[in-house]
Design an enzyme around this catalytic site. Structure first.
Site, short mmCIF file in Angstrom:
data_model
loop_
_atom_site.label_atom_id
_atom_site.label_comp_id
_atom_site.label_asym_id
_atom_site.label_seq_id
_atom_site.Cartn_x
_atom_site.Cartn_y
_atom_site.Cartn_z
N HIS A 96 -5.60 -7.76 -4.19
CA HIS A 96 -5.27 -6.36 -4.43
C HIS A 96 -6.41 -5.65 -5.14
O HIS A 96 -6.78 -4.53 -4.79
CB HIS A 96 -3.98 -6.28 -5.27
CG HIS A 96 -3.28 -4.97 -5.16
ND1 HIS A 96 -3.18 -4.09 -6.21
CD2 HIS A 96 -2.64 -4.39 -4.13
CE1 HIS A 96 -2.50 -3.02 -5.81
NE2 HIS A 96 -2.16 -3.18 -4.55
N HIS A 148 -4.92 2.47 -0.41
CA HIS A 148 -3.87 3.37 -0.92
C HIS A 148 -4.22 4.80 -0.54
O HIS A 148 -5.31 5.06 -0.04
CB HIS A 148 -3.75 3.24 -2.43
CG HIS A 148 -3.38 1.86 -2.85
ND1 HIS A 148 -4.33 0.90 -3.10
CD2 HIS A 148 -2.18 1.26 -3.00
CE1 HIS A 148 -3.71 -0.23 -3.42
NE2 HIS A 148 -2.41 -0.05 -3.36
N HIS A 182 0.00 -3.76 2.86
CA HIS A 182 0.88 -4.51 1.96
C HIS A 182 1.82 -5.43 2.73
O HIS A 182 2.21 -6.48 2.21
CB HIS A 182 1.62 -3.55 1.03
CG HIS A 182 0.72 -2.88 0.04
ND1 HIS A 182 0.06 -1.71 0.30
CD2 HIS A 182 0.33 -3.25 -1.21
CE1 HIS A 182 -0.69 -1.37 -0.76
NE2 HIS A 182 -0.54 -2.29 -1.69
N HIS A 235 7.20 4.32 -5.28
CA HIS A 235 6.31 3.16 -5.46
C HIS A 235 5.42 3.28 -6.69
O HIS A 235 5.36 2.37 -7.52
CB HIS A 235 5.46 2.96 -4.18
CG HIS A 235 4.24 2.16 -4.41
ND1 HIS A 235 3.00 2.74 -4.63
CD2 HIS A 235 4.04 0.82 -4.52
CE1 HIS A 235 2.10 1.78 -4.83
NE2 HIS A 235 2.71 0.61 -4.76
N HIS A 246 5.42 1.25 -10.51
CA HIS A 246 4.27 0.56 -11.10
C HIS A 246 4.15 0.90 -12.59
O HIS A 246 4.04 0.03 -13.44
CB HIS A 246 2.98 0.94 -10.37
CG HIS A 246 2.67 0.02 -9.23
ND1 HIS A 246 2.07 -1.21 -9.40
CD2 HIS A 246 2.88 0.15 -7.90
CE1 HIS A 246 1.93 -1.80 -8.22
NE2 HIS A 246 2.40 -0.99 -7.29
N PHE A 293 -3.89 -1.01 -10.58
CA PHE A 293 -3.96 -1.76 -9.32
C PHE A 293 -4.74 -3.06 -9.45
O PHE A 293 -4.43 -4.04 -8.79
CB PHE A 293 -4.57 -0.89 -8.21
CG PHE A 293 -3.60 0.11 -7.65
CD1 PHE A 293 -2.23 -0.13 -7.66
CD2 PHE A 293 -4.06 1.29 -7.08
CE1 PHE A 293 -1.34 0.79 -7.12
CE2 PHE A 293 -3.17 2.21 -6.54
CZ PHE A 293 -1.81 1.97 -6.56
N HIS A 328 6.98 -4.86 -3.78
CA HIS A 328 6.44 -4.50 -2.47
C HIS A 328 7.29 -5.00 -1.32
O HIS A 328 7.22 -4.45 -0.21
CB HIS A 328 4.98 -4.92 -2.34
CG HIS A 328 4.08 -3.83 -2.83
ND1 HIS A 328 3.71 -2.78 -2.03
CD2 HIS A 328 3.56 -3.59 -4.05
CE1 HIS A 328 2.99 -1.93 -2.74
NE2 HIS A 328 2.88 -2.40 -3.98
CU1 C2O Z 1 -1.31 -1.79 -3.53
CU2 C2O Z 1 1.93 -1.18 -5.29
O1 C2O Z 1 0.13 -1.17 -4.68
#
Ligand code: C2O
Length: 587
Positions: free
Chosen positions: A182, A203, A212, A334, A338, A355, A368
Site C-alpha cells: 500500500h 487513490h 484494492h 472509506h 481511515h 496510507f 477494504h
Molecule cells: Cu488504499 Cu483505504 O486505502
C-alpha cells in the site's frame, strides 16, 4: 418517495451499443436470479442501465495534453508503445492504461511528516501473468460481527495473521511487506513507466476499486496458504449496518494477533462509528447517528451513484497527473473510517490514518473487504462496470502466496466469483434510507453571485462560504435524459498540502442559520483527504451528483443553486471554482 431516476425501456444511452430496461437487465457477470442473495432482490435500482461501448471521448479528459505527451514520446523513440492504438481510425480511441510499475525503479516513499521510508518489495526479473482460476470453489467472506461467535474461524484467522507477522520482514508474504504494498502504490514509491516525473497513485481515481480488490485477493490467498486451508476468506467490517458500526471487538482483544496498538483509544467498542467523521466526536445521539450513517450509505451508493464517474472516480491513464478525483465511496465513508480508526496521538495518525502505514493494521483488510463488497452491491443494484480499455487494461503487480510476482489486469477483477470468493448475504439496511429535504423557508443567501464566481475564485477556504452556481438549464429533465446524463456540481482546482488531513462539507440550498444533518437532502457531500505524500501539492476536484438532490429539493426549475462550503478540519485549501454540468452516466 421518488426512486432514483425511474428507468424505462426507452432509455437513451449515449456512446453505447445497446440499452436495456432495468427489469430485463441480467448481464452475464451477475449471479443468476436463483443465486441472488435474498437481500438483493426486489430492491431499489440504480438509475442507469446503459451498457457502455466507450468511444473514449471523455469530455473532461486532457486530450490535447495527452496528444502532446504522445508526440513527445514518439519523438523520443517510444512510439512503439502506441503502435497498435488505431489512431488513424478513431483519434479518440486511446489505449493508454496505467501500466504495472517497474519494480526495479521503485524508490523511497515519503511519509506525511516528510521523512522517507523504503517500502519497495523484493525485486525479481520473473513476472507471471495472472490467469483466472478454473472453476474455483467459492470462499465466503463473512461479516466480522458474525465471526466473533465462530471459534474455529476465528482461530484460523488469528493464526493466519500470526504467521504473517512471524515471517521475515523481507518475505513478500509477511504482514510488514503487505503493508508496504500500500505504501509503495500510495505514497510515491513507483514512478509511472514512461513518465519518470510522475508517480503512480491508485487513490483519487478510477483505479481505487480494482487495485484494492487485487490487493485483498492476494492477501487472502497468502493467509489461506499459510494455514493450509484453501477455503479461508477474509471477513468484512460490515460498517454499513448498525450491527457492524463499531470497531469490531475481535480486533480489540489485546492478546490477539488482530490487535494493533495504533488506533484511536476513544473509538473502542461500544463507541458508534461515524461514517461522516470530521476529526472530532460530536454530540449526536446513537439513533440519529445510525440514521445519518444509513442515509449516507443510500446517498453514496444509490441516489448519488448515478454515473460511473461518480461511483468509480475520475479517469486516470498513463501520463496523467495523479489524483484526478475520487469516487463516492472512496471519499465517504472509506476515508472517514481511515481517520476514525487511526491514532490521532501519532505523528501521522498511524496506522489507519495514513496510507503508508494503514496496511499494518489487520483491520485495514476487513475495512477494504467491505469497500470491495460495495462494488459488488453496486452491480447487484444495476450499476455497470466501465467499458473503456483505459480502465480494463490497467495493470498492477503483486506477490502471490507462492512468492511469485504476478501481473494482473483490472479486467480480470470485475467478477469476484471468478476470483473464487463471494460475500455473506447479510441484510442491507440502507436500501430505503432516503434523505429527507428540509426545504428551509429561510434560505442562505449567496455571498458570491454566479456572475462573480470566476473573479472571486480561486480563493482560500477559511470560513463557511456560500456561492451561487448557475445550472445548465432550468428545466425538469425527463427520465430518459436523466438516465443518459447526470447533473453534477463540480468543485475544481481543490489544492492543498497532501500531508495533512482535510475535510470540508458541501450543502445545497441550505438554511441560513444552521447546517442540515447528514440525513437531509441539502447535504450534498464532503471532500475528505487521508494524508499521503505527493510530489507537490495535491490538486484534485470533487464531483457531487445533483440530479436526485435537485428533485428532492424541488429545485429542478431553478436557474441556479446556492452552494455552501463548510470547512471541518485541515487546510489551508484553495478552491479553484464551481460549475454545474451534465456528464454522461457512462465513461
Ligand atoms: Cu488504499 Cu483505504 O486505502
Amino acid at each position: 418517495m421518488a426512486s432514483p431516476l425511474p428507468p424505462t425501456a426507452t432509455t437513451l444511452c449515449p456512446n453505447s451499443t445497446s440499452l436495456t430496461s432495468i427489469t430485463s437487465f441480467t448481464p452475464s457477470l451477475f449471479p443468476k436470479k436463483s443465486q441472488k442473495p435474498h437481500s438483493l432482490r426486489t430492491k431499489p435500482k440504480l438509475g442507469f442501465v446503459c451498457k457502455a461501448a466507450n468511444n473514449g471521448n471523455d469530455q473532461n479528459h486532457d486530450i490535447m495534453g495527452k496528444l502532446d505527451r504522445r508526440n513527445m514520446l514518439i519523438g523520443l523513440g517510444a512510439g512503439g508503445l502506441y503502435g497498435a492504438t488505431g489512431l488513424d481510425t478513431n483519434p479518440f480511441a486511446f489505449a493508454d492504461p496505467v501500466p504495472a510499475p517497474d519494480i526495479s525503479t521503485c524508490g523511497l516513499a515519503t511519509k506525511p511528516d516528510d521523512t522517507t521510508i523504503d517500502c519497495c518489495p523484493p525485486n525479481t526479473t520473473t513476472i507471471i501473468d495472472f490467469t483466472l482460476p478454473e472453476n474455483p470453489t467459492l470462499r465466503t467472506r463473512l461479516a466480522v460481527q458474525n465471526v466473533a461467535a465462530d471459534p474455529d474461524y476465528l482461530a484460523k484467522y488469528k493464526k493466519a495473521i500470526e504467521l504473517m507477522r512471524a515471517l521475515p520482514d523481507d518475505d513478500p508474504r509477511s504482514l510488514a511487506q503487505q503493508a508496504m504494498v500500500h505504501c509503495s502504490y500510495c505514497d510515491g514509491g513507483y514512478p509511472m513507466p514512461g513518465y519518470s516525473d510522475l508517480e503512480i497513485q491508485v487513490h483519487y481515481c478510477w483505479l481505487f476499486f480494482p487495485f484494492h480488490r487485487w490487493y485483498l485477493y492476494f492477501f487472502e490467498r497468502i493467509m489461506a496458504k499459510l494455514i493450509d486451508d484453501d477455503s479461508f476468506a477474509l471477513p468484512f467490517w460490515n460498517w454499513d449496518a448498525p450491527a457492524g458500526m463499531y470497531m469490531p471487538s475481535i480486533f480489540t482483544d489485546t492478546t490477539s494477533s488482530l490487535y494493533d496498538e495504533y488506533r484511536n483509544a476513544d473509538h473502542l467498542p461500544p463507541k458508534l462509528l461515524d461514517l461522516n467523521y470530521s476529526g472530532t466526536d460530536d454530540d449526536v445521539d446513537d439513533d440519529t447517528r445510525i440514521k445519518e450513517n444509513l442515509t449516507t450509505m443510500y446517498q453514496q451508493m444509490i441516489s448519488k451513484a448515478t454515473s460511473q464517474r461518480l461511483f468509480f472516480g475520475e479517469p486516470y491513464v498513463a501520463g496523467d497527473d495523479p489524483n484526478p478525483g475520487a469516487g463516492n465511496i472512496e471519499n465517504i465513508p472509506h476515508n472517514n473510517i481511515h481517520f476514525w480508526t487511526g491514532d490521532p496521538t501519532q505523528t501521522n495518525g498511524e496506522d489507519m490514518g495514513a496510507f503508508y502505514s494503514a496496511g499494518r493494521d489487520p483491520l485495514f483488510y476487513a475495512h477494504h473487504s467491505n469497500v470491495d463488497r460495495m462494488w459488488s452491491i453496486y452491480k447487484s443494484l444495476g450499476g455497470t462496470d466501465i467499458a473503456s480499455t483505459d480502465w480494463l487494461d490497467a495493470e498492477f503487480l503483486f506477490y502471490d502466496e507462492d512468492k511469485n510476482l504476478v501481473r494482473v489486469k483490472v479486467s480480470d477483477s470485475l467478477d469476484e466469483k471468478k476470483l473464487g470468493y463471494t460475500y455473506e448475504d447479510v441484510e442491507i439496511p440502507w436500501l430505503e434510507s432516503k434523505s429527507t429535504a428540509r426545504k428551509s423557508a429561510n434560505k442562505r443567501k449567496a455571498a458570491v453571485a454566479a456572475a462573480d464566481l470566476t473573479t472571486a475564485f480561486p480563493a482560500t477556504l477559511t470560513d463557511t462560504i456560500s456561492v451561487e452556481v448557475s445550472r445548465p438549464s432550468a428545466v425538469t429533465r425527463t427520465a430518459e435524459e436523466k438516465a443518459a446524463e447526470e447533473e453534477v456540481l463540480l468543485i475544481s482546482g481543490i489544492e492543498f498540502d497532501g500531508t495533512k488531513p482535510l475535510k470540508f462539507d458541501v450543502y445545497v440550498n441550505d438554511d441560513a442559520d444552521t447546517v442540515s444533518g447528514k440525513d437531509k437532502s441539502e447535504f450534498a457531500g464532503s471532500f475528505v483527504h487521508v494524508p499521503h505524500k505527493a510530489k507537490s501539492n495535491i490538486k484534485t476536484k470533487l464531483r457531487l451528483g445533483l440530479t436526485n438532490l435537485l428533485a428532492d429539493l424541488g429545485a429542478e426549475g431553478d436557474t441556479s443553486v446556492v452552494v455552501t462550503l463548510v470547512p471541518k478540519f485541515g487546510g489551508p485549501v484553495t478552491i479553484g471554482g464551481f460549475s454545474i454540468e451534465l456528464i454522461s452516466t457512462t465513461l
